[in-house]
Design a protein around this motif. Structure first.
Motif, PDB file in Angstrom:
ATOM      1  N   UNK A  26      34.022   4.103  28.278  1.00 16.78           N
ATOM      2  CA  UNK A  26      34.565   3.075  27.384  1.00 16.78           C
ATOM      3  C   UNK A  26      35.669   2.246  28.052  1.00 16.78           C
ATOM      4  N   UNK A  27      35.849   2.400  29.370  1.00 19.58           N
ATOM      5  CA  UNK A  27      36.870   1.626  30.091  1.00 19.58           C
ATOM      6  C   UNK A  27      36.181   0.543  30.921  1.00 19.58           C
ATOM      7  N   UNK A  28      36.273  -0.723  30.509  1.00 20.62           N
ATOM      8  CA  UNK A  28      35.479  -1.771  31.151  1.00 20.62           C
ATOM      9  C   UNK A  28      35.837  -2.058  32.606  1.00 20.62           C
ATOM     10  N   UNK A  29      37.042  -1.710  33.040  1.00 21.47           N
ATOM     11  CA  UNK A  29      37.422  -1.980  34.424  1.00 21.47           C
ATOM     12  C   UNK A  29      37.602  -0.704  35.240  1.00 21.47           C
ATOM     13  N   UNK A 196      29.848  -0.968  29.311  1.00 22.38           N
ATOM     14  CA  UNK A 196      30.972  -0.512  28.486  1.00 22.38           C
ATOM     15  C   UNK A 196      31.046  -1.295  27.183  1.00 22.38           C
ATOM     16  N   UNK A 197      30.934  -2.612  27.263  1.00 22.79           N
ATOM     17  CA  UNK A 197      31.042  -3.406  26.038  1.00 22.79           C
ATOM     18  C   UNK A 197      29.855  -3.155  25.111  1.00 22.79           C
ATOM     19  N   UNK A 198      28.701  -2.822  25.684  1.00 20.35           N
ATOM     20  CA  UNK A 198      27.560  -2.448  24.839  1.00 20.35           C
ATOM     21  C   UNK A 198      27.872  -1.145  24.101  1.00 20.35           C
ATOM     22  N   UNK A 199      28.472  -0.182  24.798  1.00 16.49           N
ATOM     23  CA  UNK A 199      28.821   1.085  24.145  1.00 16.49           C
ATOM     24  C   UNK A 199      29.876   0.863  23.059  1.00 16.49           C
ATOM     25  N   UNK A 201      30.303  -1.942  21.293  1.00 22.76           N
ATOM     26  CA  UNK A 201      29.723  -2.663  20.159  1.00 22.76           C
ATOM     27  C   UNK A 201      28.736  -1.808  19.390  1.00 22.76           C
ATOM     28  N   UNK A 202      27.997  -0.934  20.111  1.00 28.78           N
ATOM     29  CA  UNK A 202      26.993  -0.094  19.463  1.00 28.78           C
ATOM     30  C   UNK A 202      27.530   1.297  19.167  1.00 28.78           C
ATOM     31  N   UNK A 203      28.843   1.455  19.255  1.00 33.34           N
ATOM     32  CA  UNK A 203      29.516   2.703  18.890  1.00 33.34           C
ATOM     33  C   UNK A 203      29.026   3.885  19.716  1.00 33.34           C
ATOM     34  N   UNK A 204      28.732   3.614  20.980  1.00 42.01           N
ATOM     35  CA  UNK A 204      28.359   4.680  21.898  1.00 42.01           C
ATOM     36  C   UNK A 204      26.902   5.065  21.867  1.00 42.01           C
ATOM     37  N   UNK A 205      26.170   4.610  20.842  1.00 42.32           N
ATOM     38  CA  UNK A 205      24.760   4.992  20.696  1.00 42.32           C
ATOM     39  C   UNK A 205      23.878   3.999  21.444  1.00 42.32           C
ATOM     40  N   UNK A 206      23.810   4.129  22.764  1.00 37.74           N
ATOM     41  CA  UNK A 206      23.030   3.222  23.599  1.00 37.74           C
ATOM     42  C   UNK A 206      21.835   3.987  24.160  1.00 37.74           C
ATOM     43  N   UNK A 207      20.632   3.514  23.871  1.00 34.02           N
ATOM     44  CA  UNK A 207      19.420   4.196  24.333  1.00 34.02           C
ATOM     45  C   UNK A 207      19.235   4.016  25.829  1.00 34.02           C
ATOM     46  N   UNK A 426      36.506   5.619  16.972  1.00 32.78           N
ATOM     47  CA  UNK A 426      37.569   4.626  16.810  1.00 32.78           C
ATOM     48  C   UNK A 426      37.021   3.205  16.871  1.00 32.78           C
ATOM     49  N   UNK A 427      35.957   3.006  17.651  1.00 32.00           N
ATOM     50  CA  UNK A 427      35.373   1.672  17.741  1.00 32.00           C
ATOM     51  C   UNK A 427      34.758   1.230  16.423  1.00 32.00           C
TER      52      UNK A 427
END
Length: 514
Positions: A26-29, A196-199, A201-207, A426-427
């Protein structure tokens, strides 16, 4: 932004790493840590050459060889004993860079090997070592330990021996492979923030399918930045050395203040309502709040106090209980001393050898729990000994033995059970607001089974306080929001408000929070 702009993000991520740290994905950089290590090398290595050049090549190589061996040795030790610092910092990554240095020195003063047969074998070996690392290494591989020699040495062999007429050189010379190589640096910069930004926005649930699609999407973006950013900057006719330094300075002066502004505004907190801001402050540096008081009373003497003397032993959940005592003002009647146990090693008073059989990480600190003279003295002096933990499944099997060992010193023992508010994202709050906690949260089945087992084992033999039962409606139901504030910021650890409620229900059962 500030750390990446000043070539120090590896140091930042090392300092941030820990039990309560935000998940790496969750850390984009986060990926800029490796760029920081490289930049530090690019600054220090030329200075080393300036200072040692007059000594001659033999001395330079000797000093570099000594540095290589020391760095590799410390890295191997650190991968098992200080994994975070070892992973992020230049002193334990330097040996990997020095393999490249030795390769460059060799090629500067020697030609490639003349034997095509030997080049074929060594280039295939180098390629095989890299493939082996890709296929077999995972997140349990100690890194950068001696294991890291496999891909780095393999890469050096490729550079030295994948010459024309070798099979590997033919493969790596195909235009699509060369094209990927050209844009690979830009792809590296793009791919991680996209994921990271996909995770987020999708609350970590990325297929897996979406992850692959997102990775592929980084290639056209990489081509764009290679074509219109990288390539022009590499053209000395367009950008001189002075121009590159000037633009770099401008970038630092833009992004560093922007980062500082985001820090000072707690992530642009004013985009939330006042009510939501109040709740969201529970997520800002929660580790500082949880750990501060507990650490200040570490092995504190009771000093003849007339208050109830309590020796509190445990992991971060014991820190929660400490804060409950303070937030509810029960500290006026309790003299508290603490002892912290690294949570992943298990809060048990049994032989460390038994614990190490169940854990992959170094649990040598538990020697102190079992034999620490100061701890044993405070246990004997205490009116009560409280043991608190998240209680992993494997630890429950050894709880009775641990209780027996404590009771040999002090028979007034209380065991405090764990608590769960279910999965808290938290997201989700960032995207959907307070409404996400106005519903009942589902408690994991694994937690329910663990609680039932603890009740069965502990109730007959020790005073057992079930913190989950005190805070939640039932074993399978728990609300994290009571219309005023939230109890937990991560699903198991308490906010200041949650700690206050727990303290009042534990020590002042007749209060309004009952």
């Amino acid at each position: 932004l500030v750390a990446a702009s000043t070539f120090s993000s590896n140091i930042l991520f090392w300092q941030e790493s820990g039990y309560f740290d935000t998940a790496a994905e969750l850390k984009p950089l986060l990926h800029t840590w490796s760029l920081a290590v490289e930049e530090q090398y690019y600054i220090l290595f030329p200075l080393f050459l300036i200072l040692t050049w007059r000594l001659g090549l033999k001395w330079i190589l000797s000093l570099l060889a000594i540095t290589f061996l020391v760095s590799l040795g410390v890295a191997h030790w650190g991968a098992f004993n200080m994994p975070s610092a070892t992973f992020y910092l230049l002193p334990t990554r330097g040996w990997e860079l020095l393999i490249g240095v030795f390769t460059a020195f060799y090629l500067k003063h020697n030609d490639h090997l003349k034997s095509n047969h030997l080049n074929q074998i060594l280039s295939l070996l180098g390629f095989g070592l890299i493939v082996y690392a890709i296929v077999t290494f995972d997140d349990s591989t100690p890194f950068p330990s001696l294991y890291a020699l496999i891909p780095t040495f393999g890469t050096a062999l490729l550079i030295l021996t994948a010459v024309p007429k070798t099979f590997i050189q033919k493969i790596l010379s195909y235009s699509p492979i060369v094209g990927i190589g050209l844009i690979s640096y830009s792809a590296y910069l793009w791919h991680y923030p996209i994921l990271v930004f996909a995770r987020h926005r999708l609350l970590g649930e990325v297929s897996d399918f979406l992850l692959i699609a997102l990775c592929l999407s980084s290639f056209p973006m990489a081509y764009f930045s290679w074509r219109w950013v990288e390539k022009p900057f590499r053209d000395k006719k367009i950008f001189t050395r002075k121009g590159i330094f000037s633009y770099s300075l401008i970038g630092i002066l833009i992004f560093s203040p922007l980062g500082l502004n985001l820090i000072s505004s707690n992530g642009a907190m004013n985009r939330f309502s006042k009510f939501e801001q109040k709740i969201f402050t529970n997520f800002i540096d929660p580790a500082d709040y949880v750990m501060d008081r507990f650490s200040k009373i570490h092995l504190k003497d009771f000093d003849g106090t007339k208050n109830k003397k309590v020796m509190l032993i445990g992991d971060s959940h014991a820190e929660d209980l400490t804060n409950a005592i303070y937030e509810s003002n029960a500290i006026k009647e309790i003299s508290l001393s603490s002892y912290y146990i690294f949570g992943k090693c298990g809060v048990l008073m049994i032989e460390p050898e038994v614990i190490k059989k169940h854990q992959t990480q170094d649990c040598s600190k538990l020697n102190n729990f079992y034999t620490h003279p100061k701890l044993l003295e405070l246990i004997s002096q205490a009116d009560e000994v409280w043991v608190v933990s998240r209680w992993d499944d494997w630890t429950i099997s050894y709880l009775i033995k641990s209780i027996e060992n404590i009771k040999k010193i002090n028979d007034k023992v209380k065991i405090f059970g764990s608590k769960s508010f279910g999965k808290i994202n938290q997201n989700e709050f960032l995207w959907k607001g307070i409404g996400v906690w106005e519903r009942e949260i589902e408690i994991p089945e694994s937690f329910i089974r663990k609680k039932e087992r603890m009740n069965e084992i502990l109730v007959p033999v020790v005073e057992y306080i079930d913190l989950h039962k005190i805070l939640c409606e039932s074993l399978s139901k728990c609300s994290n929001f009571d219309g005023v504030n939230i109890y937990s910021y991560d699903g198991s650890h308490l906010t200041p408000y949650g700690a206050k409620i727990l303290g009042e229900r534990l020590f002042m059962p007749d209060s309004d929070s009952e």
